[in-house]
Design an enzyme around this catalytic site. Structure first.
Site, PDB file in Angstrom:
ATOM      1  CB  THR A 285      -0.888   0.079   1.272  1.00 44.38           C
ATOM      2  OG1 THR A 285      -0.042   0.267   2.424  1.00 44.38           O
ATOM      3  CG2 THR A 285      -1.741  -1.158   1.461  1.00 44.38           C
TER       4      THR A 285
ATOM      5  CG  LEU B  58       4.292   7.016   1.271  1.00 50.57           C
ATOM      6  CD1 LEU B  58       5.056   7.854   2.295  1.00 50.57           C
ATOM      7  CD2 LEU B  58       4.024   7.832   0.000  1.00 50.57           C
TER       8      LEU B  58
ATOM      9  NE  ARG C 153      -1.205  -5.225  10.199  1.00 51.63           N
ATOM     10  CZ  ARG C 153      -1.915  -4.229  10.711  1.00 51.63           C
ATOM     11  NH1 ARG C 153      -2.349  -4.298  11.947  1.00 51.63           N
ATOM     12  NH2 ARG C 153      -2.215  -3.167   9.981  1.00 51.63           N
TER      13      ARG C 153
ATOM     14  NE  ARG D 214       1.433  -5.751  15.637  1.00 53.26           N
ATOM     15  CZ  ARG D 214       0.139  -5.434  15.628  1.00 53.26           C
ATOM     16  NH1 ARG D 214      -0.331  -4.549  16.485  1.00 53.26           N
ATOM     17  NH2 ARG D 214      -0.689  -5.991  14.769  1.00 53.26           N
TER      18      ARG D 214
ATOM     19  CB  SER E 209      -5.315   1.937  26.487  1.00 58.58           C
ATOM     20  OG  SER E 209      -4.968   1.415  25.215  1.00 58.58           O
TER      21      SER E 209
ATOM     22  CE1 TYR F 108       6.134  11.256  14.295  1.00 60.69           C
ATOM     23  CE2 TYR F 108       4.789  12.795  13.016  1.00 60.69           C
ATOM     24  CZ  TYR F 108       5.026  11.514  13.508  1.00 60.69           C
ATOM     25  OH  TYR F 108       4.158  10.493  13.216  1.00 60.69           O
TER      26      TYR F 108
ATOM     27  N   GLY G  86       7.988  14.527   4.497  1.00 60.20           N
ATOM     28  CA  GLY G  86       6.916  15.401   4.971  1.00 60.20           C
ATOM     29  C   GLY G  86       5.594  14.815   4.500  1.00 60.20           C
TER      30      GLY G  86
ATOM     31  NE  ARG H  76      -4.725   3.221  10.336  1.00 56.40           N
ATOM     32  CZ  ARG H  76      -4.796   2.600   9.159  1.00 56.40           C
ATOM     33  NH1 ARG H  76      -4.345   3.192   8.064  1.00 56.40           N
ATOM     34  NH2 ARG H  76      -5.325   1.388   9.071  1.00 56.40           N
TER      35      ARG H  76
HETATM   36  C1  HXC Z   1      -6.640   5.963  20.292  1.00 60.84           C
HETATM   37  C2  HXC Z   1      -6.544   3.816  19.399  1.00 60.84           C
HETATM   38  C3  HXC Z   1      -6.885   4.337  18.116  1.00 60.84           C
HETATM   39  C4  HXC Z   1      -7.089   5.748  17.976  1.00 60.84           C
HETATM   40  C5  HXC Z   1      -6.658   2.182  17.970  1.00 60.84           C
HETATM   41  N1  HXC Z   1      -6.441   2.490  19.254  1.00 60.84           N
HETATM   42  N2  HXC Z   1      -6.924   3.284  17.253  1.00 60.84           N
HETATM   43  N3  HXC Z   1      -6.435   4.613  20.469  1.00 60.84           N
HETATM   44  N4  HXC Z   1      -6.947   6.517  19.077  1.00 60.84           N
HETATM   45  N5  HXC Z   1      -7.385   6.300  16.797  1.00 60.84           N
HETATM   46  C6  HXC Z   1      -6.120   1.584  20.345  1.00 60.84           C
HETATM   47  C7  HXC Z   1      -7.169   0.476  20.487  1.00 60.84           C
HETATM   48  O1  HXC Z   1      -8.280   0.900  21.257  1.00 60.84           O
HETATM   49  C8  HXC Z   1      -6.336  -0.603  21.216  1.00 60.84           C
HETATM   50  O2  HXC Z   1      -6.184  -0.313  22.587  1.00 60.84           O
HETATM   51  C9  HXC Z   1      -4.970  -0.441  20.601  1.00 60.84           C
HETATM   52  O3  HXC Z   1      -4.897   0.879  20.068  1.00 60.84           O
HETATM   53  C10 HXC Z   1      -4.708  -1.421  19.464  1.00 60.84           C
HETATM   54  O4  HXC Z   1      -5.747  -1.256  18.522  1.00 60.84           O
HETATM   55  P1  HXC Z   1      -6.162  -2.415  17.513  1.00 60.84           P
HETATM   56  O5  HXC Z   1      -7.191  -1.871  16.593  1.00 60.84           O
HETATM   57  O6  HXC Z   1      -6.471  -3.659  18.267  1.00 60.84           O
HETATM   58  O7  HXC Z   1      -4.746  -2.655  16.785  1.00 60.84           O
HETATM   59  P2  HXC Z   1      -4.391  -3.292  15.399  1.00 60.84           P
HETATM   60  O8  HXC Z   1      -5.566  -4.055  14.828  1.00 60.84           O
HETATM   61  O9  HXC Z   1      -3.130  -3.999  15.609  1.00 60.84           O
HETATM   62  O10 HXC Z   1      -4.186  -2.017  14.422  1.00 60.84           O
HETATM   63  C11 HXC Z   1      -3.092  -1.174  14.587  1.00 60.84           C
HETATM   64  C12 HXC Z   1      -3.472   0.283  14.318  1.00 60.84           C
HETATM   65  C13 HXC Z   1      -4.206   0.441  12.962  1.00 60.84           C
HETATM   66  C14 HXC Z   1      -2.179   1.116  14.390  1.00 60.84           C
HETATM   67  C15 HXC Z   1      -4.405   0.763  15.427  1.00 60.84           C
HETATM   68  O11 HXC Z   1      -4.543   1.810  12.711  1.00 60.84           O
HETATM   69  C16 HXC Z   1      -3.374  -0.061  11.819  1.00 60.84           C
HETATM   70  O12 HXC Z   1      -3.459  -1.224  11.470  1.00 60.84           O
HETATM   71  N6  HXC Z   1      -2.499   0.789  11.208  1.00 60.84           N
HETATM   72  C17 HXC Z   1      -1.562   0.401  10.160  1.00 60.84           C
HETATM   73  C18 HXC Z   1      -1.395   1.426   9.089  1.00 60.84           C
HETATM   74  C19 HXC Z   1      -1.146   2.832   9.533  1.00 60.84           C
HETATM   75  O13 HXC Z   1      -1.363   3.195  10.707  1.00 60.84           O
HETATM   76  N7  HXC Z   1      -0.744   3.666   8.570  1.00 60.84           N
HETATM   77  C20 HXC Z   1      -0.472   5.066   8.816  1.00 60.84           C
HETATM   78  C21 HXC Z   1       0.984   5.305   8.902  1.00 60.84           C
HETATM   79  S1  HXC Z   1       1.169   7.004   8.659  1.00 60.84           S
HETATM   80  P3  HXC Z   1      -7.097  -1.036  23.727  1.00 60.84           P
HETATM   81  O14 HXC Z   1      -6.542  -0.556  25.015  1.00 60.84           O
HETATM   82  O15 HXC Z   1      -8.519  -0.572  23.462  1.00 60.84           O
HETATM   83  O16 HXC Z   1      -6.934  -2.516  23.539  1.00 60.84           O
HETATM   84  C22 HXC Z   1       2.508   7.591   9.432  1.00 60.84           C
HETATM   85  C23 HXC Z   1       2.824   9.020   9.014  1.00 60.84           C
HETATM   86  C24 HXC Z   1       3.767   9.713   9.917  1.00 60.84           C
HETATM   87  O17 HXC Z   1       3.122   6.947  10.206  1.00 60.84           O
HETATM   88  C25 HXC Z   1       4.080  11.160   9.568  1.00 60.84           C
HETATM   89  C26 HXC Z   1       3.081  11.988   8.855  1.00 60.84           C
HETATM   90  C27 HXC Z   1       3.599  13.336   8.430  1.00 60.84           C
HETATM   91  P1  NAP Z   2       0.209   2.968   4.837  1.00 62.67           P
HETATM   92  O1  NAP Z   2      -0.204   2.775   3.421  1.00 62.67           O
HETATM   93  O2  NAP Z   2      -0.815   2.813   5.895  1.00 62.67           O
HETATM   94  O3  NAP Z   2       1.443   2.020   5.108  1.00 62.67           O
HETATM   95  C1  NAP Z   2       1.655   1.307   6.292  1.00 62.67           C
HETATM   96  C2  NAP Z   2       1.947  -0.139   5.925  1.00 62.67           C
HETATM   97  O4  NAP Z   2       2.408  -0.828   7.086  1.00 62.67           O
HETATM   98  C3  NAP Z   2       0.730  -0.890   5.403  1.00 62.67           C
HETATM   99  O5  NAP Z   2       1.058  -1.514   4.192  1.00 62.67           O
HETATM  100  C4  NAP Z   2       0.455  -1.945   6.479  1.00 62.67           C
HETATM  101  O6  NAP Z   2      -0.030  -3.146   5.865  1.00 62.67           O
HETATM  102  C5  NAP Z   2       1.844  -2.118   7.091  1.00 62.67           C
HETATM  103  N1  NAP Z   2       1.777  -2.572   8.482  1.00 62.67           N
HETATM  104  C6  NAP Z   2       1.100  -1.992   9.515  1.00 62.67           C
HETATM  105  N2  NAP Z   2       1.241  -2.709  10.628  1.00 62.67           N
HETATM  106  C7  NAP Z   2       2.042  -3.763  10.302  1.00 62.67           C
HETATM  107  C8  NAP Z   2       2.543  -4.868  11.036  1.00 62.67           C
HETATM  108  N3  NAP Z   2       2.259  -5.030  12.330  1.00 62.67           N
HETATM  109  N4  NAP Z   2       3.338  -5.754  10.389  1.00 62.67           N
HETATM  110  C9  NAP Z   2       3.636  -5.602   9.079  1.00 62.67           C
HETATM  111  N5  NAP Z   2       3.181  -4.581   8.340  1.00 62.67           N
HETATM  112  C10 NAP Z   2       2.381  -3.676   8.943  1.00 62.67           C
HETATM  113  O7  NAP Z   2       0.827   4.445   5.047  1.00 62.67           O
HETATM  114  P2  NAP Z   2       1.983   5.241   4.269  1.00 62.67           P
HETATM  115  O8  NAP Z   2       1.608   6.672   4.332  1.00 62.67           O
HETATM  116  O9  NAP Z   2       2.275   4.613   2.968  1.00 62.67           O
HETATM  117  O10 NAP Z   2       3.211   5.046   5.260  1.00 62.67           O
HETATM  118  C11 NAP Z   2       4.402   4.367   4.850  1.00 62.67           C
HETATM  119  C12 NAP Z   2       5.572   4.860   5.691  1.00 62.67           C
HETATM  120  O11 NAP Z   2       5.799   6.247   5.452  1.00 62.67           O
HETATM  121  C13 NAP Z   2       5.371   4.732   7.199  1.00 62.67           C
HETATM  122  O12 NAP Z   2       6.612   4.369   7.804  1.00 62.67           O
HETATM  123  C14 NAP Z   2       5.013   6.117   7.622  1.00 62.67           C
HETATM  124  O13 NAP Z   2       5.312   6.383   8.959  1.00 62.67           O
HETATM  125  C15 NAP Z   2       5.905   6.915   6.680  1.00 62.67           C
HETATM  126  N6  NAP Z   2       5.523   8.306   6.494  1.00 62.67           N
HETATM  127  C16 NAP Z   2       4.411   8.616   5.773  1.00 62.67           C
HETATM  128  C17 NAP Z   2       4.118   9.957   5.572  1.00 62.67           C
HETATM  129  C18 NAP Z   2       2.934  10.371   4.738  1.00 62.67           C
HETATM  130  O14 NAP Z   2       2.689  11.574   4.632  1.00 62.67           O
HETATM  131  N7  NAP Z   2       2.216   9.444   4.127  1.00 62.67           N
HETATM  132  C19 NAP Z   2       4.926  10.947   6.104  1.00 62.67           C
HETATM  133  C20 NAP Z   2       6.041  10.582   6.853  1.00 62.67           C
HETATM  134  C21 NAP Z   2       6.342   9.250   7.025  1.00 62.67           C
HETATM  135  P3  NAP Z   2      -1.029  -4.190   6.618  1.00 62.67           P
HETATM  136  O15 NAP Z   2      -2.183  -3.402   7.103  1.00 62.67           O
HETATM  137  O16 NAP Z   2      -1.353  -5.200   5.553  1.00 62.67           O
HETATM  138  O17 NAP Z   2      -0.217  -4.807   7.722  1.00 62.67           O
END
Ligand code: HXC
Ligand code: NAP
Length: 290
Positions: free
Chosen positions: A25, A27, A47, A75, A113, A155, A197, A207
């Site tokens: 997915t 980037l 995953r 993880r 949490s 950050y 950025g 998110r």
């Molecule tokens: C507060 C939250 C929450 C939210 C989940 N939780 N979402 N708490 N605010 N929005 C809490 C849940 O209640 C739970 O705690 C715990 O986090 C774990 O949640 P799960 O849903 O069980 O976890 P999981 O299914 O493993 O999913 C992980 C996830 C999910 C991080 C929550 O969003 C995900 O799968 N993300 C992967 C992709 C992603 O995040 N991409 C964006 C990257 S962007 P409790 O206590 O209730 O059990 C990025 C950009 C950075 O990094 C820089 C930008 C400029």
């Molecule tokens: P994204 O599409 O949500 O990418 C996150 C990826 O991580 C997904 O493919 C997800 O796939 C995988 N992932 C999440 N949890 C995982 C786990 N436990 N094990 C293995 N894989 C897992 O978001 P993105 O914006 O492309 O982000 C990519 C990278 O760029 C991240 O490191 C993010 O911090 C960084 N970044 C993004 C931005 C931006 O503006 N977009 C800015 C700065 C940095 P599954 O759900 O299938 O696991």
């Protein structure tokens, strides 16, 4: 020539097998597609196997080359080790690991949490360290060298409110990148990072800017060059950093954010809100005094 054109010459990554976490997915996929164009073969892992399989097929159909999808939750060390063994079984040598997978959300920290906080630390910091350790040990024991590229954010060094677990984890990844750049260089292993950025992706935007936050807090307004990033710009930089052209680049973090973080940091940067007429008045009053 455009900023969103591919930058490197054909065949730059020929012969390289590159493993990308989160490669199905956003980037990760964008960087992977460009690596394929440049002649690399890929392992994409995360995953969700169904997402990876669909992405792998689409990537091979549009760019050619070989893309192997492997499920793994970074993880869990047992899954990481199993995935690495399968990747090397199918590809032979893996030359590059791109630690790109991440989890993130916005929240006031006091509302989190312990499990929420740990979930982000586990994906970003522990996930990266577990794959780095697994790949590094294998590369060292086989005396074959390799390249790590880790995706952090700006950050990682400024910190950021409302994404504290992510900031803490990315800071850890950056420290690890710089530390291993020195420690493992003797084994022919380079480690670098990219700090992007804002680059719009479904995963990040849904998110970090849910609902109408993207309209209320338009990220392009924070960027001095006046726009968000284009995926190809990031892919160009990443391709350079995993290629042999960057053989002397080690321990570096390259920011690609249009000047965003510095705009937030400079003491007087908000003076760009002063209109020209006010500058004229201040100049006139200075001239009158002298
Ligand atoms: C507060 C939250 C929450 C939210 C989940 N939780 N979402 N708490 N605010 N929005 C809490 C849940 O209640 C739970 O705690 C715990 O986090 C774990 O949640 P799960 O849903 O069980 O976890 P999981 O299914 O493993 O999913 C992980 C996830 C999910 C991080 C929550 O969003 C995900 O799968 N993300 C992967 C992709 C992603 O995040 N991409 C964006 C990257 S962007 P409790 O206590 O209730 O059990 C990025 C950009 C950075 O990094 C820089 C930008 C400029
Ligand atoms: P994204 O599409 O949500 O990418 C996150 C990826 O991580 C997904 O493919 C997800 O796939 C995988 N992932 C999440 N949890 C995982 C786990 N436990 N094990 C293995 N894989 C897992 O978001 P993105 O914006 O492309 O982000 C990519 C990278 O760029 C991240 O490191 C993010 O911090 C960084 N970044 C993004 C931005 C931006 O503006 N977009 C800015 C700065 C940095 P599954 O759900 O299938 O696991």
């Amino acid at each position: 020539m455009n900023f969103n054109d591919g930058m490197l010459k054909e065949g730059t990554l020929s012969g390289k097998n590159i493993l990308i976490t989160g490669g199905g997915t956003g980037l990760g996929r964008a960087m992977g597609e460009y690596f394929l164009e440049l002649g690399a073969h890929l392992v994409i892992t995360s995953r969700k196997l169904d997402v990876l399989q669909k992405a792998a097929k689409e990537m091979m159909d549009s760019k050619g080359g070989k893309v192997v999808p492997l499920a793994c939750d970074v993880r869990h060390i047992d899954q990481v080790e199993e995935m690495w063994m399968e990747a090397t079984r199918q590809m032979g040598q893996i030359h590059v690991v791109l630690n790109n997978a991440a989890g993130n959300f916005i929240s006031p920290t006091e509302r989190l949490s312990a499990n929420a906080f740990n979930t982000i630390l586990d994906i970003v910091l522990k996930g990266t360290s577990q794959l780095t350790l697994t790949a590094g040990k294998d590369w060292i024991s086989k005396q074959q060298g390799g390249t790590f590229l880790n995706i952090v954010t700006t950050y990682a060094w400024t910190g950021s409110a409302y994404v504290v677990p992510s900031a803490a984890a990315k800071a850890g990844v950056l420290a690890m990148t710089r530390s291993l750049a020195v420690e493992w260089a003797k084994y022919g292993i380079r480690s670098n990072a990219i700090a992007p950025g804002p680059f719009p992706t479904e995963g990040a935007w849904s998110r970090l800017l849910p609902g109408n936050l993207a309209q209320q807090f338009d990220p392009s307004k924070k960027v001095p060059v006046g726009r968000v990033g284009d995926h190809q710009e990031l892919a160009n930089l990443a391709a350079y950093l995993v290629s042999d052209f960057s053989s002397f680049v080690n321990g570096e973090v390259v920011t690609i954010d249009g000047g965003e973080w510095l705009k937030g940091a400079g003491e007087f940067n908000n003076l760009d809100q002063i209109p020209q007429e006010l500058w004229d008045m201040m100049e006139a009053s200075r001239n009158k005094k002298s």
